[in-house]
Structures are given as structure tokens and as C-alpha cells.
Design a protein around this motif. Structure first.
Motif, PDB file in Angstrom:
ATOM      1  N   LEU A 234     -49.641  59.569  25.652  1.00 41.66           N
ATOM      2  CA  LEU A 234     -50.261  58.239  25.634  1.00 41.66           C
ATOM      3  C   LEU A 234     -51.771  58.354  25.509  1.00 41.66           C
ATOM      4  O   LEU A 234     -52.406  57.585  24.763  1.00 41.66           O
ATOM      5  CB  LEU A 234     -49.889  57.470  26.898  1.00 41.66           C
ATOM      6  N   GLY A 235     -52.366  59.314  26.209  1.00 39.91           N
ATOM      7  CA  GLY A 235     -53.804  59.496  26.110  1.00 39.91           C
ATOM      8  C   GLY A 235     -54.229  59.865  24.697  1.00 39.91           C
ATOM      9  O   GLY A 235     -55.200  59.318  24.169  1.00 39.91           O
ATOM     10  N   PHE A 236     -53.490  60.778  24.055  1.00 40.39           N
ATOM     11  CA  PHE A 236     -53.829  61.201  22.696  1.00 40.39           C
ATOM     12  C   PHE A 236     -53.697  60.036  21.724  1.00 40.39           C
ATOM     13  O   PHE A 236     -54.593  59.785  20.902  1.00 40.39           O
ATOM     14  CB  PHE A 236     -52.919  62.350  22.265  1.00 40.39           C
ATOM     15  N   ILE A 237     -52.591  59.324  21.798  1.00 38.22           N
ATOM     16  CA  ILE A 237     -52.369  58.187  20.896  1.00 38.22           C
ATOM     17  C   ILE A 237     -53.420  57.106  21.137  1.00 38.22           C
ATOM     18  O   ILE A 237     -53.944  56.509  20.189  1.00 38.22           O
ATOM     19  CB  ILE A 237     -50.945  57.637  21.085  1.00 38.22           C
ATOM     20  N   ALA A 238     -53.759  56.864  22.400  1.00 40.44           N
ATOM     21  CA  ALA A 238     -54.754  55.844  22.713  1.00 40.44           C
ATOM     22  C   ALA A 238     -56.138  56.255  22.204  1.00 40.44           C
ATOM     23  O   ALA A 238     -56.854  55.443  21.601  1.00 40.44           O
ATOM     24  CB  ALA A 238     -54.802  55.606  24.216  1.00 40.44           C
ATOM     25  N   GLY A 239     -56.520  57.504  22.446  1.00 37.37           N
ATOM     26  CA  GLY A 239     -57.833  57.957  21.995  1.00 37.37           C
ATOM     27  C   GLY A 239     -57.975  57.896  20.490  1.00 37.37           C
ATOM     28  O   GLY A 239     -59.003  57.439  19.964  1.00 37.37           O
ATOM     29  N   LEU A 240     -56.942  58.340  19.772  1.00 39.50           N
ATOM     30  CA  LEU A 240     -56.978  58.326  18.312  1.00 39.50           C
ATOM     31  C   LEU A 240     -56.963  56.905  17.767  1.00 39.50           C
ATOM     32  O   LEU A 240     -57.768  56.538  16.901  1.00 39.50           O
ATOM     33  CB  LEU A 240     -55.788  59.119  17.763  1.00 39.50           C
ATOM     34  N   SER A 241     -56.046  56.074  18.269  1.00 42.06           N
ATOM     35  CA  SER A 241     -55.871  54.742  17.707  1.00 42.06           C
ATOM     36  C   SER A 241     -56.996  53.785  18.103  1.00 42.06           C
ATOM     37  O   SER A 241     -57.393  52.925  17.301  1.00 42.06           O
ATOM     38  CB  SER A 241     -54.511  54.167  18.131  1.00 42.06           C
ATOM     39  N   ALA A 271     -49.355  64.901  19.483  1.00 40.46           N
ATOM     40  CA  ALA A 271     -49.225  64.043  20.661  1.00 40.46           C
ATOM     41  C   ALA A 271     -48.091  64.482  21.572  1.00 40.46           C
ATOM     42  O   ALA A 271     -48.228  64.438  22.803  1.00 40.46           O
ATOM     43  CB  ALA A 271     -49.021  62.594  20.226  1.00 40.46           C
ATOM     44  N   PHE A 272     -46.967  64.897  20.998  1.00 42.98           N
ATOM     45  CA  PHE A 272     -45.780  65.167  21.820  1.00 42.98           C
ATOM     46  C   PHE A 272     -45.445  66.645  21.973  1.00 42.98           C
ATOM     47  O   PHE A 272     -44.694  67.008  22.894  1.00 42.98           O
ATOM     48  CB  PHE A 272     -44.573  64.437  21.229  1.00 42.98           C
ATOM     49  N   PHE A 273     -45.984  67.513  21.110  1.00 40.82           N
ATOM     50  CA  PHE A 273     -45.589  68.913  21.164  1.00 40.82           C
ATOM     51  C   PHE A 273     -46.770  69.871  21.341  1.00 40.82           C
ATOM     52  O   PHE A 273     -46.548  71.049  21.595  1.00 40.82           O
ATOM     53  CB  PHE A 273     -44.827  69.289  19.891  1.00 40.82           C
ATOM     54  N   ILE A 274     -47.996  69.386  21.204  1.00 43.91           N
ATOM     55  CA  ILE A 274     -49.162  70.262  21.322  1.00 43.91           C
ATOM     56  C   ILE A 274     -49.952  69.960  22.597  1.00 43.91           C
ATOM     57  O   ILE A 274     -50.157  70.849  23.433  1.00 43.91           O
ATOM     58  CB  ILE A 274     -50.080  70.131  20.092  1.00 43.91           C
ATOM     59  N   VAL A 275     -50.401  68.715  22.766  1.00 48.81           N
ATOM     60  CA  VAL A 275     -51.197  68.400  23.960  1.00 48.81           C
ATOM     61  C   VAL A 275     -50.348  68.417  25.226  1.00 48.81           C
ATOM     62  O   VAL A 275     -50.894  68.412  26.336  1.00 48.81           O
ATOM     63  CB  VAL A 275     -51.906  67.030  23.820  1.00 48.81           C
ATOM     64  N   PHE A 314     -58.262  71.882  16.098  1.00 48.46           N
ATOM     65  CA  PHE A 314     -59.586  72.158  16.660  1.00 48.46           C
ATOM     66  C   PHE A 314     -59.858  71.302  17.894  1.00 48.46           C
ATOM     67  O   PHE A 314     -60.506  71.762  18.841  1.00 48.46           O
ATOM     68  CB  PHE A 314     -60.659  71.924  15.605  1.00 48.46           C
ATOM     69  N   SER A 315     -59.374  70.067  17.900  1.00 50.77           N
ATOM     70  CA  SER A 315     -59.591  69.214  19.077  1.00 50.77           C
ATOM     71  C   SER A 315     -58.861  69.771  20.291  1.00 50.77           C
ATOM     72  O   SER A 315     -59.402  69.776  21.409  1.00 50.77           O
ATOM     73  CB  SER A 315     -59.132  67.784  18.780  1.00 50.77           C
ATOM     74  N   VAL A 316     -57.638  70.247  20.096  1.00 55.72           N
ATOM     75  CA  VAL A 316     -56.872  70.812  21.214  1.00 55.72           C
ATOM     76  C   VAL A 316     -57.541  72.072  21.746  1.00 55.72           C
ATOM     77  O   VAL A 316     -57.654  72.266  22.963  1.00 55.72           O
ATOM     78  CB  VAL A 316     -55.425  71.100  20.771  1.00 55.72           C
ATOM     79  N   LEU A 317     -58.008  72.937  20.847  1.00 58.12           N
ATOM     80  CA  LEU A 317     -58.664  74.163  21.289  1.00 58.12           C
ATOM     81  C   LEU A 317     -59.965  73.869  22.043  1.00 58.12           C
ATOM     82  O   LEU A 317     -60.275  74.525  23.044  1.00 58.12           O
ATOM     83  CB  LEU A 317     -58.936  75.066  20.088  1.00 58.12           C
TER      84      LEU A 317
END
Length: 341
Positions: A234-241, A271-275, A314-317
Motif C-alpha cells: 500500500l505504501g509503494f502504490i500510494a507513493g507512486l500514484s 509492490a507485492f514481490f520486491i518491497v 534503484f529505488s528499492v536498493l
């Protein structure tokens, strides 16, 4: 002295690392099925190459470290990394590129840090970042939509037995829209591009939007199974969107809408498999939410304003570096103790 253990922490009853990893692989199947439908069965060969490389690299390092092979090779973590590497790389990438990326993920990003539970960075994203910096041309050669190749022809390309001609390469939706806007210098706009270019579909990249939907369905299944929590996705989707929505509302002619960004590139996979990686990500609920939110913001910033078409890796790293600080300041209060002001 108290003993400390490293993540992943499994809170479910009657579970194990092997069972969790198997469910992650099952959750990836809808996206894999859509991917095979879009590109062809060559993806299955790339998955096999990545799995063989992952198991070989894991076995080599476990042998050098004098660790039990059967115990660690059977936990499924290497296979999950292999799948993520193969899904992040171009489907017609040379076989050796997939193998090198997977070996780097297992040997350097995972085992040299001590193995599962010790690596501070997501191994699959390390592999992607290293390879796109080292082999930018090969990592940018995605098959053009509408190019119909038989399985034999695809195998020849992957094996290096056929020339890699330019007609086989097509821009990804994110790359196409960024390049067109840059070359147009204000003479073209996003709505026109989305309506006139074949690379775009109903709400994102033609065909690729359904791969993203597959990852979304698999991710929701993982959440329903309580393998992951809702915080990081949810955080990733919210930040991106949210960032995409602000810029889109400000200038819809130069910025695509949030739906386009959510279903383009590696957004749903990220969103679901990396973060949600329990090892390299945050461990506290609030920390996971912050981690995902910042990763989404950085990913959008890189893909729109940076030099790469997508910025998930790169954002995840970058956020992996911040995990200790985020966890330290997001710890819930300990019952019975007062917070020092």
C-alpha cells in the motif's frame, strides 16, 4: 547475553521458509502466464536458466562455507530470486546475461553476506542494477509488439545463434513515452501519444498491462494468505500514484495518469514481490509503510526524471540502505516502559 536472530520472521503456525517460498512462486504464476501469452514460451526457458544458475551458485557457496546443501537448497529462496531475475530481464536476453545476473544475485548479494536472512540488499534488484549498468544495450532490447517469432527462432536468439537485429527490439511503454516527450520538446503531448502509438493499450502498455494485473492478483493472494502484510504494498502504490496524480493534475499534457504508472514497468511486481522482501525490507508495520511509500516516490522520480525508463530496482536498493534507520524510529512502544522525552 541475549541471542538475536535475523529475518525473515515467520509468525504463522505450521509454516516454514520452504512453504512460504513455494507460495510466492505460486503467486507469480498469473503474471508468468500473462507474460508467456504475450511474448511466448521463451520465458519458461529463461526461468529454467535462472533456476539452474541460482542452484549452482548456491551449492558452490554453501560448499565453500561448509553448510548443509540439502537443507538450504531445498528452502526455495534461491528459486524465488531466480524467478524475479528472469521476470525483470528482457525475455530475449542472451542466456549468459540471465545466468550472470542470477549468479551475481546469489553469490555476491546473498551468500557473501552470510546467506538467507543476512543480505541487506534485495538480491534480484542488485542483479538488475548491476546488469543494466554493465550491459545497458542488452538490458534494453525488449521484443517489439507484433513481432511473431517461433519458439525455435526465440531459442536461437537467446542462445546467440541468430543475429540480434534492431527490428527485434521495441521500446517499453515507459521508455516510449519518455523518449517521445523528450524528442518532441513540447510539440507532442501524453494524451496524443497514448491514443496513437501501438505500444499503448487500454490503460498502460498493450499486453503488459495484463502482466501487471497478474502480479496484482498474485500479490493479493499472498496478502490473503498472510504471507505478506498490506503495509509495504500500500505504501509503494500510494507513493507512486500520489506523486503521479499531483503532476498529472498539474500538467496532464506532459505527465501520464497514475493508472498508467501503476500498470507499467515493474510497479506491481515491485509492490507485492520486491518491497515485501522480509530480509532486506523493514520489519515494523510502520516501517514497512514508510519503506514502501518512499520507494514508490523514488521509483516514480527515477522513471520520469531520471536516465532509466523504470526506477523500481534503484529505488528499492536506495531504501534498503535506510532500513536500519527507518526501523529504529518506527519501533512500537514497549509495554510497561515509558518513552524518554
Amino acid at each position: 547475553m541475549s541471542d538475536f536472530t535475523t529475518p525473515p520472521y515467520l509468525l504463522l503456525e505450521r509454516t516454514s521458509v520452504r512453504r512460504v517460498m513455494l507460495q510466492v512462486l505460486l503467486a507469480l504464476l498469473p503474471g508468468v502466464a500473462a507474460y508467456v501469452w504475450l511474448i511466448g514460451p521463451i520465458l519458461l526457458l529463461q526461468l529454467a536458466i535462472a533456476m539452474l544458475a541460482a542452484l549452482a551458485g548456491e551449492a558452490l557457496m554453501l560448499g565453500l562455507r561448509r553448510k548443509p546443501l540439502a537443507l538450504f537448497l531445498s528452502d526455495g529462496s534461491a528459486l524465488v530470486t531466480a524467478w524475479l531475475v528472469a521476470l525483470a530481464f528482457p525475455p530475449l536476453a542472451p542466456w549468459w546475461l540471465v545466468a550472470v545476473g542470477t549468479l551475481f544475485a546469489i553469490v555476491v548479494a546473498k551468500q557473501l553476506y552470510g546467506g538467507l536472512g543476512q543480505n541487506p540488499f534485495n538480491p534480484a534488484m542488485v542483479a538488475f542494477a548491476v546488469c543494466i549498468v554493465s550491459f545497458p544495450a542488452l538490458m534494453s532490447q525488449w521484443p517489439a509488439l507484433g513481432l511473431k517469432l517461433t519458439l525455435a527462432e526465440q531459442v536461437q536468439i537467446v542462445a546467440g545463434l541468430a543475429p540480434r537485429i534492431d527490428v527485434m527490439s521495441g521500446a517499453t511503454p515507459l521508455d516510449a513515452i519518455k523518449t517521445a516527450l523528450k524528442l518532441g520538446e513540447g510539440s507532442v503531448d501524453v494524451p496524443t501519444l497514448l491514443a496513437t502509438q501501438d505500444v499503448f493499450g487500454n490503460f498502460a502498455g498493450r499486453g503488459w498491462e495484463w502482466v501487471a494485473v497478474g502480479y496484482l492478483l498474485g500479490g493479493l493472494w499472498l496478502w490473503q494468505r498472510r504471507i505478506i502484510t498490506w503495509h509495504a504494498p500500500l505504501g509503494f502504490i500510494a507513493g507512486l500514484s500520489l506523486l503521479a496524480a499531483v503532476l498529472w493534475l498539474w500538467n496532464p499534457l506532459q505527465f501520464a495518469n497514475p493508472v498508467f504508472h501503476l500498470f507499467s514497468g515493474g510497479a506491481m511486481l515491485g509492490a507485492f514481490f520486491i518491497v515485501t522482501d522480509p530480509v532486506s525490507g523493514c520489519t515494523t508495520p510502520k516501517g514497512k509503510l514508510i519503506f514502501g511509500l518512499l520507494a514508490g516516490v523514488v521509483a516514480y522520480t527515477i522513471r520520469v526524471f531520471g536516465g532509466y525508463p523504470d526506477g523500481v530496482a534503484f529505488s528499492v536498493l536506495l531504501l534498503n540502505l535506510c532500513v536500519p534507520v527507518i526501523d529504529m524510529y518506527s519501533q512500537p512502544p514497549i509495554f510497561g516502559m515509558k518513552n524518554d522525552k
